[in-house]
Write an enzyme that holds these catalytic residues in place. Structure first.
Site, PDB file in Angstrom:
ATOM      1  N   SER A  34     -17.270 -17.224  41.764  1.00 27.32           N
ATOM      2  CA  SER A  34     -16.434 -16.681  42.842  1.00 27.32           C
ATOM      3  C   SER A  34     -16.948 -16.995  44.247  1.00 27.32           C
ATOM      4  CB  SER A  34     -16.326 -15.160  42.689  1.00 27.32           C
ATOM      5  OG  SER A  34     -15.599 -14.642  43.777  1.00 27.32           O
ATOM      6  N   SER A  36     -15.730 -15.122  46.696  1.00 24.21           N
ATOM      7  CA  SER A  36     -15.439 -13.872  47.419  1.00 24.21           C
ATOM      8  C   SER A  36     -16.640 -13.362  48.231  1.00 24.21           C
ATOM      9  CB  SER A  36     -14.968 -12.784  46.452  1.00 24.21           C
ATOM     10  OG  SER A  36     -13.650 -13.045  46.054  1.00 24.21           O
ATOM     11  N   THR A  81     -11.422  -8.914  38.922  1.00 24.79           N
ATOM     12  CA  THR A  81     -10.893 -10.211  38.485  1.00 24.79           C
ATOM     13  C   THR A  81     -10.869 -10.295  36.973  1.00 24.79           C
ATOM     14  OG1 THR A  81     -11.010 -12.604  38.869  1.00 24.79           O
ATOM     15  CG2 THR A  81     -13.128 -11.450  38.656  1.00 24.79           C
ATOM     16  N   LYS A  85      -7.953  -6.828  35.255  1.00 24.70           N
ATOM     17  CA  LYS A  85      -6.956  -6.333  36.221  1.00 24.70           C
ATOM     18  C   LYS A  85      -5.973  -5.324  35.626  1.00 24.70           C
ATOM     19  CE  LYS A  85      -7.270 -10.249  39.266  1.00 24.70           C
ATOM     20  NZ  LYS A  85      -6.677 -11.359  39.998  1.00 24.70           N
ATOM     21  N   ASN A 106      -6.160  -5.506  41.656  1.00 22.97           N
ATOM     22  CA  ASN A 106      -7.280  -6.401  41.978  1.00 22.97           C
ATOM     23  C   ASN A 106      -8.139  -5.864  43.121  1.00 22.97           C
ATOM     24  OD1 ASN A 106      -5.470  -6.944  44.109  1.00 22.97           O
ATOM     25  ND2 ASN A 106      -6.378  -8.959  44.406  1.00 22.97           N
ATOM     26  N   ASP A 121      -2.963  -9.648  45.119  1.00 21.64           N
ATOM     27  CA  ASP A 121      -2.685 -11.001  44.603  1.00 21.64           C
ATOM     28  C   ASP A 121      -1.246 -11.409  44.909  1.00 21.64           C
ATOM     29  OD1 ASP A 121      -5.151 -11.582  43.471  1.00 21.64           O
ATOM     30  OD2 ASP A 121      -4.598 -10.845  41.476  1.00 21.64           O
ATOM     31  N   GLY A 154       0.810 -18.488  32.271  1.00 22.26           N
ATOM     32  CA  GLY A 154      -0.024 -17.303  32.084  1.00 22.26           C
ATOM     33  C   GLY A 154       0.800 -16.034  32.219  1.00 22.26           C
ATOM     34  N   GLY A 156      -1.247 -12.870  32.285  1.00 18.38           N
ATOM     35  CA  GLY A 156      -2.309 -11.869  32.433  1.00 18.38           C
ATOM     36  C   GLY A 156      -2.213 -11.164  33.777  1.00 18.38           C
ATOM     37  N   GLY A 157      -3.348 -10.626  34.236  1.00 17.09           N
ATOM     38  CA  GLY A 157      -3.352  -9.816  35.459  1.00 17.09           C
ATOM     39  C   GLY A 157      -2.860 -10.562  36.683  1.00 17.09           C
ATOM     40  N   TYR A 250      -9.902 -22.429  41.990  1.00 12.46           N
ATOM     41  CA  TYR A 250     -10.384 -23.145  43.176  1.00 12.46           C
ATOM     42  C   TYR A 250     -11.805 -23.695  42.982  1.00 12.46           C
ATOM     43  CZ  TYR A 250     -12.611 -18.617  43.917  1.00 12.46           C
ATOM     44  OH  TYR A 250     -13.336 -17.463  43.736  1.00 12.46           O
TER      45      TYR A 250
HETATM   46  P1  NAP Z   1      -6.423 -12.523  32.562  1.00 12.02           P
HETATM   47  O1  NAP Z   1      -5.802 -11.243  32.947  1.00 12.02           O
HETATM   48  O2  NAP Z   1      -7.535 -12.510  31.584  1.00 12.02           O
HETATM   49  O3  NAP Z   1      -5.249 -13.481  32.003  1.00 12.02           O
HETATM   50  C1  NAP Z   1      -5.546 -14.754  31.504  1.00 12.02           C
HETATM   51  C2  NAP Z   1      -4.267 -15.522  31.152  1.00 12.02           C
HETATM   52  O4  NAP Z   1      -4.646 -16.843  30.791  1.00 12.02           O
HETATM   53  C3  NAP Z   1      -3.508 -14.946  29.974  1.00 12.02           C
HETATM   54  O5  NAP Z   1      -2.134 -15.191  30.173  1.00 12.02           O
HETATM   55  C4  NAP Z   1      -4.043 -15.767  28.797  1.00 12.02           C
HETATM   56  O6  NAP Z   1      -3.104 -15.949  27.758  1.00 12.02           O
HETATM   57  C5  NAP Z   1      -4.236 -17.111  29.453  1.00 12.02           C
HETATM   58  N1  NAP Z   1      -5.300 -17.863  28.781  1.00 12.02           N
HETATM   59  C6  NAP Z   1      -6.630 -17.555  28.738  1.00 12.02           C
HETATM   60  N2  NAP Z   1      -7.286 -18.485  28.040  1.00 12.02           N
HETATM   61  C7  NAP Z   1      -6.373 -19.393  27.615  1.00 12.02           C
HETATM   62  C8  NAP Z   1      -6.438 -20.584  26.843  1.00 12.02           C
HETATM   63  N3  NAP Z   1      -7.602 -21.039  26.379  1.00 12.02           N
HETATM   64  N4  NAP Z   1      -5.296 -21.278  26.629  1.00 12.02           N
HETATM   65  C9  NAP Z   1      -4.116 -20.823  27.099  1.00 12.02           C
HETATM   66  N5  NAP Z   1      -3.975 -19.693  27.832  1.00 12.02           N
HETATM   67  C10 NAP Z   1      -5.093 -18.994  28.098  1.00 12.02           C
HETATM   68  O7  NAP Z   1      -6.982 -13.300  33.856  1.00 12.02           O
HETATM   69  P2  NAP Z   1      -6.452 -13.212  35.369  1.00 12.02           P
HETATM   70  O8  NAP Z   1      -7.152 -12.158  36.093  1.00 12.02           O
HETATM   71  O9  NAP Z   1      -4.962 -13.192  35.295  1.00 12.02           O
HETATM   72  O10 NAP Z   1      -6.974 -14.612  35.989  1.00 12.02           O
HETATM   73  C11 NAP Z   1      -6.396 -15.847  35.596  1.00 12.02           C
HETATM   74  C12 NAP Z   1      -6.976 -16.971  36.452  1.00 12.02           C
HETATM   75  O11 NAP Z   1      -6.489 -16.877  37.802  1.00 12.02           O
HETATM   76  C13 NAP Z   1      -8.505 -16.972  36.552  1.00 12.02           C
HETATM   77  O12 NAP Z   1      -8.949 -18.307  36.507  1.00 12.02           O
HETATM   78  C14 NAP Z   1      -8.765 -16.387  37.934  1.00 12.02           C
HETATM   79  O13 NAP Z   1      -9.989 -16.802  38.474  1.00 12.02           O
HETATM   80  C15 NAP Z   1      -7.582 -16.955  38.710  1.00 12.02           C
HETATM   81  N6  NAP Z   1      -7.230 -16.177  39.914  1.00 12.02           N
HETATM   82  C16 NAP Z   1      -7.410 -16.762  41.151  1.00 12.02           C
HETATM   83  C17 NAP Z   1      -7.055 -16.052  42.287  1.00 12.02           C
HETATM   84  C18 NAP Z   1      -7.213 -16.673  43.648  1.00 12.02           C
HETATM   85  O14 NAP Z   1      -7.264 -15.939  44.633  1.00 12.02           O
HETATM   86  N7  NAP Z   1      -7.256 -17.987  43.761  1.00 12.02           N
HETATM   87  C19 NAP Z   1      -6.536 -14.751  42.194  1.00 12.02           C
HETATM   88  C20 NAP Z   1      -6.382 -14.207  40.930  1.00 12.02           C
HETATM   89  C21 NAP Z   1      -6.740 -14.929  39.795  1.00 12.02           C
HETATM   90  P3  NAP Z   1      -2.891 -14.874  26.564  1.00 12.02           P
HETATM   91  O15 NAP Z   1      -2.054 -13.774  27.160  1.00 12.02           O
HETATM   92  O16 NAP Z   1      -2.156 -15.671  25.547  1.00 12.02           O
HETATM   93  O17 NAP Z   1      -4.265 -14.413  26.140  1.00 12.02           O
END
Ligand code: NAP
Length: 301
Positions: A34, A36, A81, A85, A106, A121, A154, A156-157, A250
């Site tokens: 991160s 952050s 994160t 979330k 978040n 987010d 995706g 997820g959160g 990123y």
């Molecule tokens: P999360 O709640 O754990 O959700 C993860 C998502 O990715 C779920 O939909 C999951 O699918 C899918 N996934 C995980 N592993 C996978 C794989 N091997 N193949 C296919 N799908 C997969 O995580 P999150 O908090 O939403 O974060 C997701 C990403 O966004 C992270 O990389 C995070 O760092 C990034 N992010 C960046 C920012 C930014 O400010 N740039 C902000 C927020 C998040 P299933 O539902 O099928 O398990």
């Protein structure tokens, strides 16, 4: 502009006691990647706020303990994160209405002995997309993405925040593509409750219809640790040349998905702009102060 987009703006509140607290950090697993800490520390330092931003690596088994610790008087709050979330919502005292609707938090603020949950987010993504030249800024400051189709990878959160934001910005249709179909369907049903556009949920790329003016958003961690893409290159190649690809990842700065997009001549950007804007909104929640955006941006170059 829709009422829901307005609600995104109204969720910012002030925290007058913020300067009495000195510890804030990132709760997640993993957290080492991160940016952050550098982003937020620069902002605290610039405003002379004596807070220190830390990384709190927290496996799911330690989430309750970590969140409970935030009730001590030295804590200002936290960012949350992957993968907590959604799970963290049930551990907080009060949830902002927008975060409640999204179903993901978040940002946690420790205020008046309570832990408050927010989602930055959603608005952070809209500001980031606008910064990439997508959509239009309305006279009231809201972002409109009318005329675009959003393909969200995706469910997820982070994807939940993105889905509600994209719907509130008026995308024509929203396609949620996720490994586990049920999770995509659940999110689609939640978004559809207050959205007039069409929402589709998929887990098979063969059924993906490439619409013109598409915005493809990766909200999965796929590509963070390995050179793999959440969307096969053959599928990406079916999209029009006016497609924009946004990867929330990123670090690395250019994921495999973005490499493929560049090779195909598609406009693309990594998640640094979203990190900046969601972080700036979180900073305001903690401190009640306007975030020094340019100082924060300079830490990401
Ligand atoms: P999360 O709640 O754990 O959700 C993860 C998502 O990715 C779920 O939909 C999951 O699918 C899918 N996934 C995980 N592993 C996978 C794989 N091997 N193949 C296919 N799908 C997969 O995580 P999150 O908090 O939403 O974060 C997701 C990403 O966004 C992270 O990389 C995070 O760092 C990034 N992010 C960046 C920012 C930014 O400010 N740039 C902000 C927020 C998040 P299933 O539902 O099928 O398990």
């Amino acid at each position: 502009m829709s009422t829901r987009n307005n609600r995104l703006m109204r969720s910012i509140q002030h925290t007058p006691e913020a300067t009495e607290r000195t510890r804030v950090g990132l709760i997640g697993d993993p957290v080492a990647h991160s940016f952050s800490p550098r982003l937020q520390q620069a902002a605290f330092d610039a405003l002379g706020i004596p807070a220190h931003y830390e990384l709190w690596h927290t496996p799911a088994s330690q989430l309750l303990e970590r969140v409970r610790a935030l009730c001590s008087k030295e804590y200002l709050g936290a960012n949350v994160t992957i993968p907590h979330k959604q799970a963290v919502i049930h551990l907080l005292d009060k949830i902002d209405p927008l975060a409640e609707r999204i179903g993901a938090v978040n940002t946690i603020v420790h205020r008046n002995d309570y832990l408050y949950g927010y989602n930055t987010d959603a608005l952070g993504l809209l500001y980031a997309l606008r910064e990439q030249g997508l959509g239009t800024l309305q006279p009231d400051g809201q972002v409109s993405l009318k005329g675009h189709t959003a393909l969200l990878l995706g469910a997820g959160g982070a994807a939940r925040g993105a889905a509600f934001a994209l719907a509130s910005a008026g995308v024509e249709r929203l396609i949620i593509f996720n490994r586990h179909l049920e999770r995509a369907q659940l999110l689609a049903a939640d978004v559809q409750q207050n959205y007039d556009g069409a929402v589709f949920s998929l887990n098979d790329a063969n059924f993906l219809i490439p619409h013109s003016s598409s915005i493809i958003i990766n909200a999965t961690p796929v590509g963070m640790h390995e050179d793999i893409s959440p969307l096969e290159p053959e599928v990406l190649a079916r999209f029009d040349s006016d497609t924009f690809v946004y990867d929330m990842i990123y670090n690395p700065t250019q994921s495999y998905l973005l490499c493929q997009a560049s090779i195909m001549g598609l406009r693309n950007a990594n998640g640094l702009s979203m990190l900046l804007h969601q972080g700036a909104l979180a900073f305001t929640h903690w401190t009640g102060e306007q975030a020094p955006l340019n100082i924060m941006r300079a830490t990401l170059i």
